[in-house]
Design a protein around this motif. Structure first.
Motif, PDB file in Angstrom:
ATOM      1  N   GLY A  17       1.459  -3.509  15.011  1.00 56.03           N
ATOM      2  CA  GLY A  17       0.054  -3.900  14.930  1.00 56.03           C
ATOM      3  C   GLY A  17      -0.778  -3.372  16.084  1.00 56.03           C
ATOM      4  O   GLY A  17      -1.822  -3.931  16.435  1.00 56.03           O
ATOM      5  N   GLU A  18      -0.329  -2.255  16.654  1.00 55.70           N
ATOM      6  CA  GLU A  18      -1.019  -1.722  17.844  1.00 55.70           C
ATOM      7  C   GLU A  18      -2.089  -0.697  17.491  1.00 55.70           C
ATOM      8  O   GLU A  18      -2.767  -0.162  18.372  1.00 55.70           O
ATOM      9  N   ARG A  19      -2.235  -0.392  16.187  1.00 55.30           N
ATOM     10  CA  ARG A  19      -3.142   0.682  15.802  1.00 55.30           C
ATOM     11  C   ARG A  19      -4.400   0.152  15.102  1.00 55.30           C
ATOM     12  O   ARG A  19      -4.297  -0.484  14.050  1.00 55.30           O
ATOM     13  N   ASN A  20      -5.553   0.446  15.693  1.00 49.63           N
ATOM     14  CA  ASN A  20      -6.818   0.048  15.079  1.00 49.63           C
ATOM     15  C   ASN A  20      -7.174   1.065  13.999  1.00 49.63           C
ATOM     16  O   ASN A  20      -8.011   1.943  14.185  1.00 49.63           O
ATOM     17  N   LEU A  21      -6.500   0.956  12.864  1.00 46.10           N
ATOM     18  CA  LEU A  21      -6.612   1.948  11.791  1.00 46.10           C
ATOM     19  C   LEU A  21      -8.027   2.004  11.227  1.00 46.10           C
ATOM     20  O   LEU A  21      -8.758   0.996  11.243  1.00 46.10           O
ATOM     21  N   SER A  22      -8.354   3.169  10.665  1.00 40.91           N
ATOM     22  CA  SER A  22      -9.616   3.262   9.924  1.00 40.91           C
ATOM     23  C   SER A  22      -9.351   2.828   8.485  1.00 40.91           C
ATOM     24  O   SER A  22      -8.201   2.800   8.020  1.00 40.91           O
ATOM     25  N   LEU A  23     -10.437   2.524   7.771  1.00 40.37           N
ATOM     26  CA  LEU A  23     -10.300   2.092   6.368  1.00 40.37           C
ATOM     27  C   LEU A  23      -9.627   3.192   5.537  1.00 40.37           C
ATOM     28  O   LEU A  23      -8.765   2.905   4.693  1.00 40.37           O
ATOM     29  N   ARG A  24      -9.982   4.444   5.783  1.00 38.59           N
ATOM     30  CA  ARG A  24      -9.368   5.531   5.004  1.00 38.59           C
ATOM     31  C   ARG A  24      -7.872   5.667   5.315  1.00 38.59           C
ATOM     32  O   ARG A  24      -7.076   5.966   4.432  1.00 38.59           O
ATOM     33  N   SER A  25      -7.476   5.418   6.573  1.00 42.79           N
ATOM     34  CA  SER A  25      -6.044   5.468   6.902  1.00 42.79           C
ATOM     35  C   SER A  25      -5.305   4.381   6.135  1.00 42.79           C
ATOM     36  O   SER A  25      -4.218   4.622   5.601  1.00 42.79           O
ATOM     37  N   VAL A  26      -5.915   3.193   6.065  1.00 44.69           N
ATOM     38  CA  VAL A  26      -5.294   2.097   5.312  1.00 44.69           C
ATOM     39  C   VAL A  26      -5.175   2.491   3.835  1.00 44.69           C
ATOM     40  O   VAL A  26      -4.128   2.280   3.212  1.00 44.69           O
ATOM     41  N   GLU A  27      -6.214   3.121   3.307  1.00 37.65           N
ATOM     42  CA  GLU A  27      -6.193   3.547   1.897  1.00 37.65           C
ATOM     43  C   GLU A  27      -5.090   4.583   1.665  1.00 37.65           C
ATOM     44  O   GLU A  27      -4.349   4.524   0.686  1.00 37.65           O
ATOM     45  N   ARG A  28      -4.933   5.518   2.620  1.00 37.15           N
ATOM     46  CA  ARG A  28      -3.900   6.560   2.455  1.00 37.15           C
ATOM     47  C   ARG A  28      -2.508   5.941   2.531  1.00 37.15           C
ATOM     48  O   ARG A  28      -1.622   6.258   1.730  1.00 37.15           O
ATOM     49  N   LEU A  29      -2.303   5.030   3.511  1.00 41.03           N
ATOM     50  CA  LEU A  29      -1.010   4.354   3.638  1.00 41.03           C
ATOM     51  C   LEU A  29      -0.690   3.596   2.345  1.00 41.03           C
ATOM     52  O   LEU A  29       0.401   3.726   1.794  1.00 41.03           O
ATOM     53  N   ALA A  30      -1.673   2.832   1.865  1.00 37.09           N
ATOM     54  CA  ALA A  30      -1.454   2.035   0.652  1.00 37.09           C
ATOM     55  C   ALA A  30      -1.118   2.949  -0.522  1.00 37.09           C
ATOM     56  O   ALA A  30      -0.173   2.683  -1.282  1.00 37.09           O
ATOM     57  N   ALA A  31      -1.848   4.052  -0.642  1.00 33.61           N
ATOM     58  CA  ALA A  31      -1.608   4.980  -1.763  1.00 33.61           C
ATOM     59  C   ALA A  31      -0.184   5.536  -1.701  1.00 33.61           C
ATOM     60  O   ALA A  31       0.527   5.593  -2.720  1.00 33.61           O
ATOM     61  N   SER A  32       0.271   5.874  -0.497  1.00 36.26           N
ATOM     62  CA  SER A  32       1.628   6.458  -0.407  1.00 36.26           C
ATOM     63  C   SER A  32       2.703   5.410  -0.690  1.00 36.26           C
ATOM     64  O   SER A  32       3.853   5.766  -0.985  1.00 36.26           O
ATOM     65  N   LEU A  33       2.349   4.111  -0.604  1.00 34.29           N
ATOM     66  CA  LEU A  33       3.320   3.058  -0.918  1.00 34.29           C
ATOM     67  C   LEU A  33       3.105   2.517  -2.325  1.00 34.29           C
ATOM     68  O   LEU A  33       3.790   1.583  -2.754  1.00 34.29           O
ATOM     69  N   GLY A  34       2.116   3.077  -3.029  1.00 32.34           N
ATOM     70  CA  GLY A  34       1.833   2.605  -4.389  1.00 32.34           C
ATOM     71  C   GLY A  34       1.270   1.203  -4.406  1.00 32.34           C
ATOM     72  O   GLY A  34       1.506   0.418  -5.327  1.00 32.34           O
ATOM     73  N   MET A  35       0.564   0.862  -3.290  1.00 32.82           N
ATOM     74  CA  MET A  35      -0.030  -0.466  -3.196  1.00 32.82           C
ATOM     75  C   MET A  35      -1.552  -0.346  -3.207  1.00 32.82           C
ATOM     76  O   MET A  35      -2.100   0.731  -2.938  1.00 32.82           O
ATOM     77  N   GLU A  36      -2.226  -1.499  -3.468  1.00 33.42           N
ATOM     78  CA  GLU A  36      -3.673  -1.541  -3.299  1.00 33.42           C
ATOM     79  C   GLU A  36      -3.965  -1.786  -1.807  1.00 33.42           C
ATOM     80  O   GLU A  36      -3.243  -2.556  -1.158  1.00 33.42           O
ATOM     81  N   PRO A  37      -5.030  -1.189  -1.271  1.00 34.39           N
ATOM     82  CA  PRO A  37      -5.333  -1.400   0.146  1.00 34.39           C
ATOM     83  C   PRO A  37      -5.413  -2.880   0.527  1.00 34.39           C
ATOM     84  O   PRO A  37      -4.920  -3.275   1.575  1.00 34.39           O
ATOM     85  N   LEU A  38      -6.017  -3.695  -0.340  1.00 41.23           N
ATOM     86  CA  LEU A  38      -6.174  -5.120  -0.003  1.00 41.23           C
ATOM     87  C   LEU A  38      -4.818  -5.839   0.087  1.00 41.23           C
ATOM     88  O   LEU A  38      -4.677  -6.812   0.808  1.00 41.23           O
ATOM     89  N   GLU A  39      -3.812  -5.312  -0.626  1.00 35.04           N
ATOM     90  CA  GLU A  39      -2.462  -5.892  -0.501  1.00 35.04           C
ATOM     91  C   GLU A  39      -1.940  -5.686   0.911  1.00 35.04           C
ATOM     92  O   GLU A  39      -1.349  -6.568   1.516  1.00 35.04           O
ATOM     93  N   LEU A  40      -2.223  -4.487   1.434  1.00 34.63           N
ATOM     94  CA  LEU A  40      -1.743  -4.143   2.785  1.00 34.63           C
ATOM     95  C   LEU A  40      -2.489  -4.955   3.836  1.00 34.63           C
ATOM     96  O   LEU A  40      -1.967  -5.222   4.911  1.00 34.63           O
TER      97      LEU A  40
END
Lengths: 73, 73
Positions: B45-68
């Protein structure tokens, strides 16, 4: 969810909040302590905000961050 | 919600996902195409991610961003 969707949702929710208050973008920018042009770009979903920025915006509006990030019907 | 909470929640959810798959951080980093040390800092939890980074991470895990972004019990 396409990339850039979350920032669009945040913009829509900020605009809905502002209009609910009957504020202009200028008044809302003043309320949030940001520049008017930045306020406009936020509402148009043009800003790839960081999670902490979303948390700060939500806190200043008395909302939970997930409320700001969740699409409203 | 205190500032920095969202990135902590994302880290917890990434760790839960990884452990569910039985992967090491190294395997998970490889899966996501990020460096192992970056993976560790994400999970902590040390990374102040951007919204697009969260979206990319979620997409690569096949999840919705809000789930993450949503705390799990």
């Amino acid at each position: 969810m396409a990339e850039g969707e979350l920032q669009r949702v945040v913009g829509d929710n900020l605009r809905r909040y502002r209009q609910g208050k009957g504020w202009s973008q200028e008044e809302f920018a003043h309320e949030l302590g940001v520049h008017r042009t930045y306020m406009g770009s936020l509402e148009r979903g043009e800003r790839n905000l960081s999670l902490r920025s979303v948390e700060r915006l939500a806190a200043s509006l008395g909302m939970e961050p997930l409320e700001l990030l969740s699409e409203r019907p």
